[in-house]
Design a protein around this motif. Structure first.
Motif, PDB file in Angstrom:
ATOM      1  N   PRO A  48      15.804  38.800  19.309  1.00 35.30           N
ATOM      2  CA  PRO A  48      15.625  39.846  20.319  1.00 35.30           C
ATOM      3  C   PRO A  48      16.760  39.869  21.350  1.00 35.30           C
ATOM      4  CG  PRO A  48      13.526  38.828  19.852  1.00 35.30           C
ATOM      5  CD  PRO A  48      14.571  38.015  19.126  1.00 35.30           C
ATOM      6  N   ASP A  49      17.254  38.696  21.759  1.00 34.44           N
ATOM      7  CA  ASP A  49      18.364  38.666  22.712  1.00 34.44           C
ATOM      8  C   ASP A  49      19.626  39.283  22.125  1.00 34.44           C
ATOM      9  OD1 ASP A  49      16.926  37.532  24.790  1.00 34.44           O
ATOM     10  OD2 ASP A  49      17.492  35.479  24.276  1.00 34.44           O
ATOM     11  N   GLU A  50      19.853  39.067  20.829  1.00 34.14           N
ATOM     12  CA  GLU A  50      21.018  39.671  20.179  1.00 34.14           C
ATOM     13  C   GLU A  50      20.861  41.188  20.087  1.00 34.14           C
ATOM     14  OE1 GLU A  50      22.518  35.943  17.422  1.00 34.14           O
ATOM     15  OE2 GLU A  50      20.888  37.215  16.671  1.00 34.14           O
ATOM     16  N   ILE A  51      19.636  41.653  19.848  1.00 35.07           N
ATOM     17  CA  ILE A  51      19.383  43.103  19.846  1.00 35.07           C
ATOM     18  C   ILE A  51      19.698  43.677  21.223  1.00 35.07           C
ATOM     19  CG2 ILE A  51      17.559  44.861  19.764  1.00 35.07           C
ATOM     20  CD1 ILE A  51      18.382  44.055  16.987  1.00 35.07           C
ATOM     21  N   ARG A  52      19.277  42.987  22.276  1.00 36.21           N
ATOM     22  CA  ARG A  52      19.572  43.450  23.641  1.00 36.21           C
ATOM     23  C   ARG A  52      21.087  43.542  23.856  1.00 36.21           C
ATOM     24  NH1 ARG A  52      16.592  43.093  28.417  1.00 36.21           N
ATOM     25  NH2 ARG A  52      15.205  41.530  27.499  1.00 36.21           N
ATOM     26  N   THR A  53      21.813  42.558  23.371  1.00 34.02           N
ATOM     27  CA  THR A  53      23.264  42.547  23.506  1.00 34.02           C
ATOM     28  C   THR A  53      23.889  43.718  22.748  1.00 34.02           C
ATOM     29  OG1 THR A  53      23.316  40.153  23.783  1.00 34.02           O
ATOM     30  CG2 THR A  53      25.357  41.197  23.061  1.00 34.02           C
ATOM     31  N   ILE A  54      23.413  43.961  21.548  1.00 31.64           N
ATOM     32  CA  ILE A  54      23.970  45.034  20.721  1.00 31.64           C
ATOM     33  C   ILE A  54      23.641  46.410  21.303  1.00 31.64           C
ATOM     34  CG2 ILE A  54      23.850  46.156  18.461  1.00 31.64           C
ATOM     35  CD1 ILE A  54      23.361  43.301  17.282  1.00 31.64           C
ATOM     36  N   LEU A  55      22.400  46.606  21.708  1.00 27.84           N
ATOM     37  CA  LEU A  55      21.992  47.919  22.199  1.00 27.84           C
ATOM     38  C   LEU A  55      22.442  48.185  23.624  1.00 27.84           C
ATOM     39  CD1 LEU A  55      18.341  48.211  20.839  1.00 27.84           C
ATOM     40  CD2 LEU A  55      20.445  49.128  19.859  1.00 27.84           C
ATOM     41  N   GLY A  56      22.477  47.149  24.414  1.00 26.83           N
ATOM     42  CA  GLY A  56      22.820  47.300  25.826  1.00 26.83           C
ATOM     43  C   GLY A  56      21.576  47.457  26.672  1.00 26.83           C
ATOM     44  N   SER A  57      21.666  47.006  27.897  1.00 28.27           N
ATOM     45  CA  SER A  57      20.525  47.016  28.810  1.00 28.27           C
ATOM     46  C   SER A  57      20.008  48.419  29.102  1.00 28.27           C
ATOM     47  CB  SER A  57      20.885  46.308  30.123  1.00 28.27           C
ATOM     48  OG  SER A  57      21.130  44.952  29.880  1.00 28.27           O
ATOM     49  N   ASP A  58      20.913  49.403  29.164  1.00 28.02           N
ATOM     50  CA  ASP A  58      20.484  50.776  29.463  1.00 28.02           C
ATOM     51  C   ASP A  58      19.551  51.315  28.387  1.00 28.02           C
ATOM     52  OD1 ASP A  58      21.985  50.725  31.775  1.00 28.02           O
ATOM     53  OD2 ASP A  58      23.649  51.895  30.934  1.00 28.02           O
ATOM     54  N   VAL A  59      19.901  51.091  27.123  1.00 21.86           N
ATOM     55  CA  VAL A  59      19.068  51.573  26.012  1.00 21.86           C
ATOM     56  C   VAL A  59      17.722  50.855  26.026  1.00 21.86           C
ATOM     57  CG1 VAL A  59      18.859  51.689  23.499  1.00 21.86           C
ATOM     58  CG2 VAL A  59      21.036  52.245  24.600  1.00 21.86           C
ATOM     59  N   VAL A  60      17.746  49.558  26.241  1.00 21.05           N
ATOM     60  CA  VAL A  60      16.494  48.787  26.289  1.00 21.05           C
ATOM     61  C   VAL A  60      15.633  49.270  27.449  1.00 21.05           C
ATOM     62  CG1 VAL A  60      15.487  46.500  26.603  1.00 21.05           C
ATOM     63  CG2 VAL A  60      17.523  46.781  25.165  1.00 21.05           C
TER      64      VAL A  60
END
Length: 121
Positions: free
Chosen positions: A67-79
């Motif tokens: 999940p942390d890697e997904i956050r990194t890939i998508l970016g905080s704005d998208v999350v």
């Protein structure tokens, strides 16, 4: 999705009054648009996670992602946008995407080929 995961997603959604599975599928589909998919690959490369995302596109086995890697890939704005749309906690959204996104990208890129974008756009 596995039956176990669907069961958990269903229980969380019922408790929150949200159709989590439909939301996750909707978000995954939006991430699989040709331009967005290329941007996802590019962001993963920049973050040092390109090997994971490239494995999803290739004919080889999909490397897992956290999940942390997904956050990194998508970016905080998208999350943050996903959290705002659903009212779900970020950890839940990210865990669901970490579970679903590798297989979804894999199925969208048969034979290891990125989908062509709409040339008229």
């Amino acid at each position: 999705m596995s039956d176990f995961f669907q069961n958990i997603v269903g229980k969380v959604g019922s408790a929150l009054g949200v159709d989590v599975q439909a939301f996750v599928q909707q978000q995954v589909q939006s991430l699989l648009q040709p331009q967005t998919l290329q941007a996802l690959v590019d962001r993963a490369e920049e973050a040092g996670l390109g090997d994971k995302v490239r494995s999803w596109v290739s004919d080889n086995s999909n490397l897992p992602v956290t999940p942390d890697e997904i956050r990194t890939i998508l970016g905080s704005d998208v999350v943050h946008e996903m959290v705002q749309k659903t009212g779900l906690p970020a950890d839940g959204v990210l865990a669901a995407l970490a579970h679903c996104l590798p297989q979804a990208v894999d199925s969208k890129t048969p034979d290891g080929v990125m989908p062509a974008g709409d040339k008229s756009a």
